[in-house]
Every structure is written in C-alpha cells, then in structure tokens.
Design a protein around this motif. Structure first.
Motif, short mmCIF file in Angstrom:
data_model
loop_
_atom_site.label_atom_id
_atom_site.label_comp_id
_atom_site.label_asym_id
_atom_site.label_seq_id
_atom_site.Cartn_x
_atom_site.Cartn_y
_atom_site.Cartn_z
N ARG A 59 5.86 -5.86 4.94
CA ARG A 59 6.37 -4.96 5.50
C ARG A 59 6.15 -3.34 4.38
O ARG A 59 5.86 -2.21 5.73
CB ARG A 59 7.16 -4.54 7.31
CG ARG A 59 6.35 -5.67 8.19
CD ARG A 59 6.63 -5.99 9.30
NE ARG A 59 6.22 -7.10 10.07
CZ ARG A 59 6.41 -6.35 11.50
NH1 ARG A 59 7.02 -6.14 11.69
NH2 ARG A 59 6.15 -7.53 12.09
N LEU A 60 7.31 -3.44 3.80
CA LEU A 60 7.47 -2.50 2.70
C LEU A 60 5.91 -1.59 2.03
O LEU A 60 5.91 -0.60 1.98
CB LEU A 60 8.41 -3.34 1.72
CG LEU A 60 10.34 -2.46 2.75
CD1 LEU A 60 11.15 -2.81 2.44
CD2 LEU A 60 10.50 -1.69 3.26
N ALA A 61 5.26 -3.25 1.57
CA ALA A 61 3.66 -2.67 1.56
C ALA A 61 3.20 -1.79 2.35
O ALA A 61 1.72 -2.35 1.85
CB ALA A 61 3.86 -3.96 0.85
N SER A 62 3.27 -1.78 3.32
CA SER A 62 2.07 -1.45 4.56
C SER A 62 2.34 0.25 4.14
O SER A 62 2.27 0.37 3.82
CB SER A 62 3.07 -1.34 5.94
OG SER A 62 2.97 -0.47 6.68
N THR A 63 0.51 0.32 4.56
CA THR A 63 0.25 1.72 4.42
C THR A 63 0.82 2.96 5.48
O THR A 63 0.24 3.58 5.48
CB THR A 63 -0.94 2.16 4.44
OG1 THR A 63 -1.73 1.36 5.19
CG2 THR A 63 -1.90 1.26 2.94
N THR A 64 1.86 1.93 5.97
CA THR A 64 2.28 2.97 6.91
C THR A 64 4.03 3.39 6.24
O THR A 64 4.63 4.60 6.61
CB THR A 64 3.04 2.80 8.06
OG1 THR A 64 3.15 1.39 7.64
CG2 THR A 64 1.74 1.92 8.85
#
Lengths: 313, 548
Positions: free
Chosen positions: B183-188
C-alpha cells in the motif's frame, strides 16, 4: 436607427432573463447530483450535507437563482464547483478560441455558399445546378464530426500525417495558431454552407423573376451586373437572417470540433461541465452563448437597412 | 502491488469509453526490446497522450487517475513498483524509493531508514532543501486527517507515525496488515512538502506541485498539455534518462490514434499506453518496428444481485445467471479484445499472483464459466422458476458503446436460459451516485477495476462498506478476508486468498465478466520500457530512454 437598437436592447433583457432561468434550472433537473458525484470521487457518501452547504446548494432553488442573477449583474459568473476557479476567468481565456473557430467557420460557409448558390441559380436546371444541389444535400446530411474524424484519421493511415491537434497559442507561433483552425473551421462551415447555398439559390431565383430584373435585362445590361448589382443584394436579406441563426448552430458545433482538434475553447469546457454537473460553469457558458446569439441577431437586423434602403428603423 | 484506491473513478471509466471489457491476451509478444544490453542514452522528451485533464493536483483530495498519473513524474514515495522492460505486466514488484531500507518489528511496527541527500525540487518555498523524516510524517498525517481524502482507506491501518531522527521514520499499525508495504507503493502515497501546502492552502494548483521525483512540473496549460523538465538533483544517479515529459491532453480517440501514427506520441495513445487491437495492423504497417506487448487489463464487468430479495435469495438463481453468460462471446464482440482475454474470478485475472486460475475452482465454480443455458434453465426450474423469470436490470450507457455491446450479449444469452432482462438504462451521473452504492431494484451491471491491490476487491463483500452493493453479510467470508490481512507468510496468504475466491465462486454473491487483453505500444526508438497495470507512468519512464 439608434432608437431601434435601443428598443431591441430593451427587448433583449426579458429574452436574456428567460434564458437565464432556463440555463439555471435545466442542469438542476438532470438526474445525478453534483454533491454525490464529488463525494463519489472523494469520500464515499460522507459529509453529504456538509458539502452541499459549503457549495451553497442547500438553499431553495429560487434563492440560489436570485443570488446568481445578482452576481451576473455585477459581472461575476461564480466559481466552478470542482476547481474553485472563477468561471469568468476561464471564459475570458476560452471564448476567443471558440469565437476564432466560429468566425472562421462562418467565413468559410459564406465564401463557399454564396458563389455556389448564385451559380446554381443562374444555371438553373443544368447539370451544374443539379450537382451543386446534390452537394448541398450531402453537406446537410453528413454529420460534421464524421467528416472531421475521417479528415484526421485517413491522412494518418495513408501518409502518416495528421492535422495539428496540439494547441498553439497565438503568442507562441501566429501562423501555427491560425493554421490549426483552418481544417476544423472548414468542416464546421460545410453544414452551414449547404443551408446558405440552398437559400441563396432559392431567393436569387425569386428575385431574378422580378419585373425590375427583367427591365435590367431589357436594357441590355451584362449578366454580371444584373445578377451581382441588381439581384444579389436583395436576395441576401433572408440569407443574412439565416446567418444569424447559423451562429448558434456553429457555436453548438464547436463542442465536438474542439474535442476532435484539441482546441481548448468554450465547447470543451461546457462538455466537461455537463458531465460533472458543474452548475455555475454550465450556466455561465450558456448565458454567454445566448448573449452572443442575441447580439448577432441584433447586428443582423441592423444590417437589413444597409441591404435594403426601403427599410427604416 | 501498486496500490489501491487511487485509480479510476467511475467517471474516468466513462471517459475510457467502456473499454473495460477489455481483453487480455497474456502472451508477452513484445518486441521486448529493449534495453538491457544497450547503453542508456540521455536527453529528449517523452510525449504521451492523456484523454482527460487532471481534476487538480492535490493527491489527498481526489482519487482520480487523471491526477495521479501526472503526479507520478514529480513525486516519490517510500517504496515503489519496479519499472523497466523486464517487469512482467500484471506483477507489481516493490523496491525502495526514498527508503534506503525498512524492517518490520513484530506484527505492527515498521521502521524505515531514508536515503540521505534527497533534494526537493528547487522551487519556492521549498527551494531544494533536503528531505527528512519530518516530511514523511507530515505527508501521512495529512493523508490520514485531511477531509475529503477518498484514498484514506489505503493507509487507515496506521495508528502512529514518528520521526525517530532526521532519517528514520517509524509506523505503528492498529492491527497487523500484510498489505502495508504494497500500500505504501501505491500511486496515492506521494510525499508532499509542508511549505507548499502552507503557502498555497492546499496542493490543487500546478505551482504547488513540488516533489522529490525525477521530473519537475514546468507548465500546465488546461486542456492542452502538462510539461515536465528533468530534476537536476534527482537522488538516483543517472536517472531519469529523458530531459522532459510532455503529456498532451487530447480527448478524441480518433485524433489520438492519428497523432500516434503521425509520430506525435511515443506511446500508445489510449489509457495505459495501449492501442486498440483493431488498430494494431494499421499501426504496425505504418510504424516499422513498433514495440508492443499484450497484457490483461484490470477492468471487467460485475453483476450485482440483491441477495436478500427474491429471486436472488436462492443461490441456484444466481448461479443460473452466471452460467448463462457467455464470456467468450463478450470478448469476441469487443473491438479492444477481438476475442482475446480471460475470464475473471473474484480477483481480476491480470493480478496473476493472486487471482485463482479458473481450473482451480470447485466444480460449481468452474461451471459458472462454461456457458450452458440448458443447465441454467434446469437450475431455475429447480429453484421454482420452470417458466423462466423476468428481472429488471439497471446499467448505464455512459460507459460507452463497447460496454453496451457486452450488455446486449448478456441479455441475449440470458434469454436462452429463460431469463428476460428488463433493461433500465440510467444516465451516467445518476447511475454512479446510486446503483453502484446499492440503490437498485433487483440487479445491476457495472464495471470494476479500480485498483491494483487484490485486498481492495474484497470491499464488495465486507458488511458496512458502501461498495457492498449486493448487501453481502457472510461471517465466514468476513473472517477469511480479515485473516488474510493478518497473514504475513505470502504463500499462506495466497492460499487464503484463493480459498476466498473458491468460496465466492460457490456463493455467487456477484458474477464477473471477463477482462480484455490490451496491446501496450511504443515507438521503436523507446528503450527499456515495459507497460504494466497501474498509474506509475513516471516510474516506468524514469528507467526508459529515447534512442533516436
């Protein structure tokens, strides 16, 4: 003349008021709530009433209308619900692009339609007349966006070339700026040209049958003088009327053409706003379009006096 | 795993023209060109098309992909999805970005060591200062507390963030969550600068875009283009290879394809840097050596039924609907797929590490994907509908003609099983604000495919979630979903995720349509580029170069 213009301007006020009521209420009658849409893109279903209040959409519609009208009277069209940018500022940036496209399209329409209409009239029932009338029917019946799509796509498939679809500002490159309008304006002008051509032909034929024209022929005047000097000017009155109406049609057509040719004008702005239920933008753009159409028709009416000296205001 | 919720909004799906059914060929038929053996070249500007302009530029105030894609060029995050031609589309390998290293302490504590000497873009008011742990803390506290962040759920498992020292950040979670790093690698989850927020009030304006990413936002012309220029102090030596990126905003698909053929863009003009399969021959004929690679997209249809009402209380009726739908035909009638694609279980097939192969489903589950109207009719008769039934079905034409073609295919095939669909078309805006949140009469057809995070596809099954439109409340399923979140061992977690999909195929709370195979495309002179799902365009282009 001044009195007439003044009177017409007075008449335009109720027209604009009625139009403002329509442009204000119709978007709100569309199913789909802007607040829901905004929350759908932000936080699912929370703070609905809070956001509605923040946007001023929680008050009765008539109060919203009166407030908006007051703003408009002060020259303020409000802010976009989504970007919070002033609508007037956006319109100031985009209107010139749409007008440039519209004016060029109208110019193309006139340049194509009037000579062909005249030619078709004076060569009535010849092969050339039939051919030109067929072309006009084709121009009326084939959708402009379809022609535009083909004009963009086919050269790319055949020769690897496409018309410019990246907008270039006038200040960056004046020629490139002008060139990018040529193709969309030409195609946009075709449908209007077809209508104007048919009308020019019809009215000119009627004028050519008038007694004073027969007299002109009897005097031995040359065809060009009889047609251009004595007939065409009188035949133009209904054509000019239709031109005023065509302005509205052309402005409507810019919505699709601006999308196809990448022109950041008012049409695209309106299209996005309708999808987003961005009420102030929809209201602002439509009110502006209505104002332009009212103004154009006023100019057209005033032009009658120039064409027909018998008309006095 | 690239991340969850940022992705497409339903409005964006509309703008994609209902491509969602899209295909998915699997094969990596690429001209993989690409790069590994070559020496990278520096310079040049990547040119790509976006069919939609960003809503604005604040990543904490929208979930729109049209915002996240441009931001991927300018911002960084702690960890990111790897880019490059070697990455297999559909996989989401995570590597460090701003993080030098990280470790999990126990089940709920993560400690990140930051790279030293990372510089912000040299723009006021940040003026190129060094990034510190306080910036990470500030960003995620804003992420979690600001009103209107639709992506908050991505990181809502975080309880506390501490800047231990200048280069160390510690996250404490409320409960174990095995998807945290993904989730930390998300584009958000872009790291933003406090000074910029304070100066501009928020990050909506283009001038507020100040990051630590490979390119700097140079100019934004609304509805025209977004231009980026190289960040001279980017923290990865030698990257990015290209001096600039230009995103051309052009909404017309035909004009986009024409411009691609004319060499105006370096990548496929459609969303995801792809071209329509129906355009492939023309493109390959015109552009010699065109780089292409097939991959399954995330989008696909989903059928939601009111499971607390007749006739859908009976699982046999739900099963009959699924069995009477012909996914092969859906793909064959789609211009994007032209027959190529895959059927989807609960987790979209493109997420190949987590999506269960159809062959691994139990017999009742497998039967859902074997078009059999006669068996469907029999099931209906057993359920008390020997003469078939008539059901109101809501959808929207707003997803475009491709979508409506798929709907018509479904209606026709259902009719073969004695199911008469009474189609009720709703205007797009009305549909996405009502039906997708469960406000429909009996049955609803829509699109899914918003995220690259497998866990996020379980929200349709969790009680209380707004997107649980069928009204599922199955304690066994809920517990399984929670269990996989607590399971760190990836193999064990995958087993649970597969079990969930097996169970879901038996209960048929929802039925899923196929996904198409799209064709990622790029010009022959673009090297080391690999298309993938997700919106990290910046990450993919950072390692690519132009060899003109």
């Amino acid at each position: 003349m001044r009195r007439y213009v003044f009177r017409r301007l007075l008449v335009a006020i109720p027209s604009l008021l009625i139009a403002s009521l329509i442009v204000f209420s119709l978007p709100r009658l569309l199913p789909g709530d802007v607040v829901q849409l905004m929350l759908e893109e932000k936080a699912y279903g929370k703070d609905l009433e809070d956001l509605r209040a923040k946007l001023g959409l929680n008050r009765p519609m008539y109060i919203q209308y009166v407030e908006w009208l007051g703003q408009v009277a002060r020259g303020d069209l409000g802010e976009s619900l989504w970007t919070r940018r002033p609508v007037l500022e956006e319109l100031t940036r985009r209107l010139p692009i749409s007008l440039e496209l519209g004016v060029l399209a109208l110019a193309f329409a006139i340049v194509i339609a009037v000579p062909i209409g005249v030619l078709a009239a004076i060569r009535q029932d010849t092969l050339a007349d039939y051919a030109m009338r067929s072309m006009a029917i084709l121009g009326l019946s084939v959708p402009g966006f379809w022609i535009a799509t083909l004009c963009v796509l086919l050269p790319a498939i055949w020769w690897g070339w496409s018309p410019p679809i990246q907008f270039t500002a006038f200040t960056v490159n004046p020629w490139a700026h002008f060139a990018q309008f040529l193709l969309p304006a030409f195609i946009l002008g075709i449908a209007s040209a077809a209508a104007i051509m048919r009308l020019t032909r019809g009215t000119l034929l009627e004028v050519l049958r008038q007694d004073y024209v027969r007299t002109a022929w009897a005097k031995g005047l040359r065809e060009r003088v009889v047609v251009v000097k004595h007939s065409l000017k009188n035949a133009m009155i209904p054509v000019i009327t239709v031109l005023g109406i065509q302005v509205a049609q052309i402005l409507g057509g810019t919505v699709i053409f601006e999308s196809i040719f990448g022109l950041p004008g008012m049409g695209r702005f309106l299209f996005d706003a309708i999808n987003q239920r961005d009420y102030p933008v929809i209201q602002g753009v439509n009110l502006l379009i209505v104002s332009v159409v009212v103004l154009m028709n006023l100019i057209v009416d005033a032009f009658y006096a120039f064409l027909d000296p018998r008309i006095r205001y | 795993m690239d991340q969850p919720t940022s992705s497409l909004t339903r409005r964006d799906l509309l703008k994609l023209g209902g491509t969602a059914l899209a295909v998915g060929a699997t094969a990596a038929a690429a001209t993989p060109g690409t790069a590994s053996a070559q020496t990278p070249k520096h310079g040049g500007t990547f040119r790509l098309r976006s069919h939609v302009a960003p809503v604005h530029f604040d990543p904490h105030q929208t979930i729109a992909f049209s915002t996240m894609i441009p931001l991927s060029f300018a911002y960084s995050r702690l960890v990111k999805v790897k880019g490059g031609s070697a990455v297999v589309p559909g996989t989401q390998p995570v590597e460090n970005d701003l993080a030098e290293s990280w470790e999990r302490q126990g089940d709920t504590v993560y400690v990140f060591k930051l790279k030293k000497g990372v510089r912000w873009h040299n723009k006021p008011p940040v003026n190129g200062r060094e990034l510190t742990a306080e910036d990470i803390k500030y960003t995620y506290e804003r992420f979690l507390t600001i009103k209107g962040n639709g992506n908050k759920t991505v990181l809502e498992m975080i309880d506390k963030i501490e800047a231990v020292d200048k280069y160390t950040v510690k996250f404490t979670l409320r409960e174990p969550n095995a998807w945290f790093i993904d989730r930390l690698a998300s584009t958000t989850t872009w790291i933003v600068a406090r000074e910029s927020v304070e100066q501009h009030g928020d990050l909506r304006k283009p001038e507020s875009v100040i990051g630590t990413g490979p390119w700097m936002l140079q100019r934004y012309e609304p509805n025209v283009r977004i231009s980026f220029t190289r960040h001279p102090n980017y923290f990865v030596p030698g990257l990015p290879h290209a001096d600039g990126v230009e995103i051309i905003l052009s909404s017309d698909p035909a004009a986009g394809f024409a411009a691609f053929l004319a060499g105006e863009y370096d990548f496929g003009p459609e969303y995801g840097m792809v071209i329509r399969r129906s355009d492939l021959d023309v493109a390959q004929g015109r552009i010699k050596g065109l780089g292409t690679r097939d991959y399954i997209v995330l989008f696909g249809g989903i059928t939601a039924m009111k499971i607390d009402q007749e006739p859908f209380k009976d699982v046999r009726v739900r099963r009959a609907f699924a069995m009477a739908d012909n996914w092969h035909e859906t793909l064959e009638t789609n211009a994007w797929s032209m027959g190529k694609g895959l059927p989807n279980p609960l987790i979209p097939a493109t997420l190949k590490e987590w999506s269960i192969p159809i062959g691994q489903l139990p017999p009742e589950g497998r039967a859902l994907y074997e078009f059999d109207p006669k068996a469907a009719k029999k099931l209906l008769a057993e359920a008390g509908y020997p003469n078939g039934l008539k059901v109101p079905i809501e959808t929207t034409p707003g997803y475009g003609p491709d979508w409506m073609d798929a709907v018509q295919v479904a209606l026709r095939n259902w009719k073969l099983a004695g199911i008469e669909g009474d189609l009720k078309l709703k205007e797009y805006g009305a549909f996405v604000t009502s039906a997708v949140f469960g406000k429909f009469d009996k049955m609803m057809l829509t699109l899914r495919g918003l995220t690259t995070d497998p866990d996020n596809y379980f929200v349709n099954y969790m009680p209380g979630e707004p997107l649980n439109s069928a009204g599922v409340n199955d304690p066994k399923l809920t517990e399984m979903i929670k269990l996989q979140r607590r399971t760190f061992d990836e193999k064990k977690r995958r087993d649970i995720v597969w079990d969930i999909q097996r169970y879901a195929s038996q209960t048929v709370y929802y039925a899923y349509g196929p996904s198409v195979s799209a064709v990622g495309a790029w010009m022959p002179y673009v090297k080391n580029f690999g298309p993938n799902i997700g919106h990290d365009y910046g990450g993919r282009l950072m390692v690519a170069w132009l060899d003109k």
